[in-house]
Every structure is written in structure tokens, then in C-alpha cells.
Design an enzyme around this catalytic site. Sequence first.
Site, PDB file in Angstrom:
ATOM      1  N   CYS A 112       0.802  -1.369   0.018  1.00 50.18           N
ATOM      2  CA  CYS A 112       0.365   0.089   0.091  1.00 50.18           C
ATOM      3  C   CYS A 112       0.854   1.281  -0.100  1.00 50.18           C
ATOM      4  CB  CYS A 112      -1.094   0.126   1.411  1.00 50.18           C
ATOM      5  SG  CYS A 112      -1.913  -1.551   1.319  1.00 50.18           S
ATOM      6  N   HIS A 237      -3.349   7.265   2.404  1.00 50.90           N
ATOM      7  CA  HIS A 237      -4.013   5.780   1.950  1.00 50.90           C
ATOM      8  C   HIS A 237      -5.265   5.688   2.144  1.00 50.90           C
ATOM      9  CE1 HIS A 237      -4.430   1.898   0.818  1.00 50.90           C
ATOM     10  NE2 HIS A 237      -3.853   1.352   2.111  1.00 50.90           N
ATOM     11  N   ASN A 267     -10.441  -0.029  -0.068  1.00 51.09           N
ATOM     12  CA  ASN A 267      -9.053   0.026  -0.045  1.00 51.09           C
ATOM     13  C   ASN A 267      -8.368  -0.592  -1.389  1.00 51.09           C
ATOM     14  OD1 ASN A 267      -6.318  -0.439   0.478  1.00 51.09           O
ATOM     15  ND2 ASN A 267      -6.548  -1.136   2.625  1.00 51.09           N
TER      16      ASN A 267
END
Length: 312
Positions: A112, A237, A267
Amino acid sequence: MGVGILGTGHYVPPEVLTNQDLEKMVDTNDEWIRTRTGISERRIAGDNIKNSDMAYEAALDALNEANIKAEDIGLILVATVTGDTPMPSTACIIQERLGAKQAAAMDIGAACSGFIYGMVTASKFIETNMYKHVLVIGVEKLSKITDWTDRNTCVLFGDGAGAVVMGEVGENLGILSIDLGANGAGGKHLYEDEHNHLIQNGREVFKFAVRKVPDSVSNAIEKANITKEEVDFLVPHQANIRIMNAARERIGISEEKMAQSIVKYGNTSAASIPIALSEEVKNGKIKDQDVVVLVGFGGGLTWGSVVLRWGR
Ligand code: UT7
């Protein structure tokens, strides 16, 4: 001269998977997902859309916004852990499809945080005059490594791609500071198992993130020699709204100055920051001279922040 972003782009697949859809697949409910994560729906690429297809669309959008031709790209960096195949890399597939004949190409694996690692890598190649223009893409097809029977993880993830073209920008514009880090000892909390399923100890990753994200942002702000009050926009993020709000509160900026595409895309790992960034640029929330903070965190464990002054 500074090094900054010349154009942004993104692509999300059309298929929507809502919390209500998930209620029919696992023992979960819309209220739990929204209050614990901030997610209402996510996009799924399905059988017909590959990781490289999404990356390609995002790249075209970014090149168009930057007004740069594919032949003028010197390096393509693709942050992904869900490429079509380990070899060739997604970056090489994109190089061929774009006709970016001059470009070197490689993938970057930092989960990520991959897009932030990619941006920082790109900036160093530009600073040292090795390349004039670098295309950085964050793309994930997480649906292919999601265990659709595990309610702890399957409600969290989505598919998509975001991209930026980086290059020289005017004085006092572009990247002001960076902060990167990793802690391999925490790798056991978020990994892909032998069945190619993403496994996460949510509570451990949550604890890591609420501590590390505000720390990394504070470090980067200090290195940029600016005050927290000067930050105009935060693009974290998009993993969990509670983690994002912890970072936002630490900087002390209001909710409308934080990208929150998590609600509609979930996500998307390495893609979440460039998707959110591209949307906020296109809708006019991020404007020239704004101080923008990007912060990523995730598998590895890894983290990274970039502070930049918008404009070219
Ligand atoms: O991008 C990579 C970085 N990853 C992250 O940032 C993820 C970080 N972690 C998180 O975002 C959160 O830990 C989660 C959203 C994954 C979970 O939230 P939580 O508040 O930490 O919940 P929990 O794991 O402590 O679970 C609380 C309860 C449990 O039940 P018991 O043991 O208290 O009876 C879970 O079994 O919620 C249950 N649960 C669910 N209930 C309904 C877990 N998943 C679900 C679900 N629906 N989907």
C-alpha cells in the site's frame, strides 16, 4: 527547479460491489462496515479487466493531463502486488501498449506504500538528470487475491489504478520533503498466503497505522520546514477512515481538506493515493500553490509521506 507532478490520472472498473451485496456473501452488515471502515462500496475488475488494463487507462489519463507524449517518458514505475504475471512486469506491458519506446520499465513492490515509494524513486532519477519525465502508476486487482469467504478482509478491498507524470516544475514548487520507512518484523501481520489469499491481522495493522501515519506526516512536515497550519490538503492511503482521521487530527486540518474516496472505492492498496489525488485535482479541490501531503502505509510493513507544493 523543483521536481513535481505534471499530470494525474485514474481509472476504476465499472462493476460496483456494495455493502448490501456483501451481506449476501458473508456474515456482515452495512452498518458494521461503514462505522468500522468508512466504506460503502468498492469496484471489482472481474474476469475481463486485467491489472494492466486499469494501469493503461490511468496512464493515458495522466499523460493527457500532463500534455506529455508517451515517447517522451524516460522511465515507467508501476507499484503493484497484483500484476497480471510476475514476468513480464506490468511496467513492461504498459511500456509496449503506450508505445513508450524510450522508457525503461520496472515494477515496485511496497504494497500500500508502493505509490509513495515509486514517487520518491522517480524524483531521484529526475533530480539527477537521468530522466526528464517519469510515469508512476499505482494499480491493484486485489479482488484476485481476496478470500471471498473471509469477512475480516473481503469487505475492505477494491480494484483500480491511478497514475502521475513527474518531471521538473518551477522554483519552490513540487516535492518539499519525503519520509520513508519499513519494519520487516511486522510483515507477519499482512501477507499473501500459499493459496494466494490476502491475510491480515486487522487489529495489529490498525495499531501500527494510527501510530506510524501521524508520525511520518509530522516528520515530513518538519523536514519541509513548514508549519502544520500551512497544509492545504491531505491525501492519505484509503485503508480505514478512522486511521485517516487520526492523521488528519494530528495535523489539525478540517475534514473537507482530506481526500475520502474510501467510501466509494474501499482500499485499493497502491492505487488508492493516486486515484484520490487525481479525483481531487480534477474536481478543483487541489489548486496551484496548495501544500499537499500524501501518506501511505501497509504491507511490509512499510510507510511513506511526501509533502509537495502543487503546480508546474
Ligand atoms: O491497506 C493495508 C493496511 N490495512 C489497514 O490499514 C487495515 C487496518 N485495520 C483495520 O482497518 C481494522 O482493524 C478492521 C477494519 C480490519 C477491523 O476493525 P476493528 O475495529 O479492528 O475490528 P476487529 O478486527 O477488532 O473485530 C471486531 C469484531 C470481531 O468480533 P468479536 O471478536 O469482537 O466478537 C470481529 O469478528 O468485529 C467482527 N468482524 C466483523 N463483523 C461484521 C470482523 N469483520 C467483520 C465484518 N462484519 N466484516
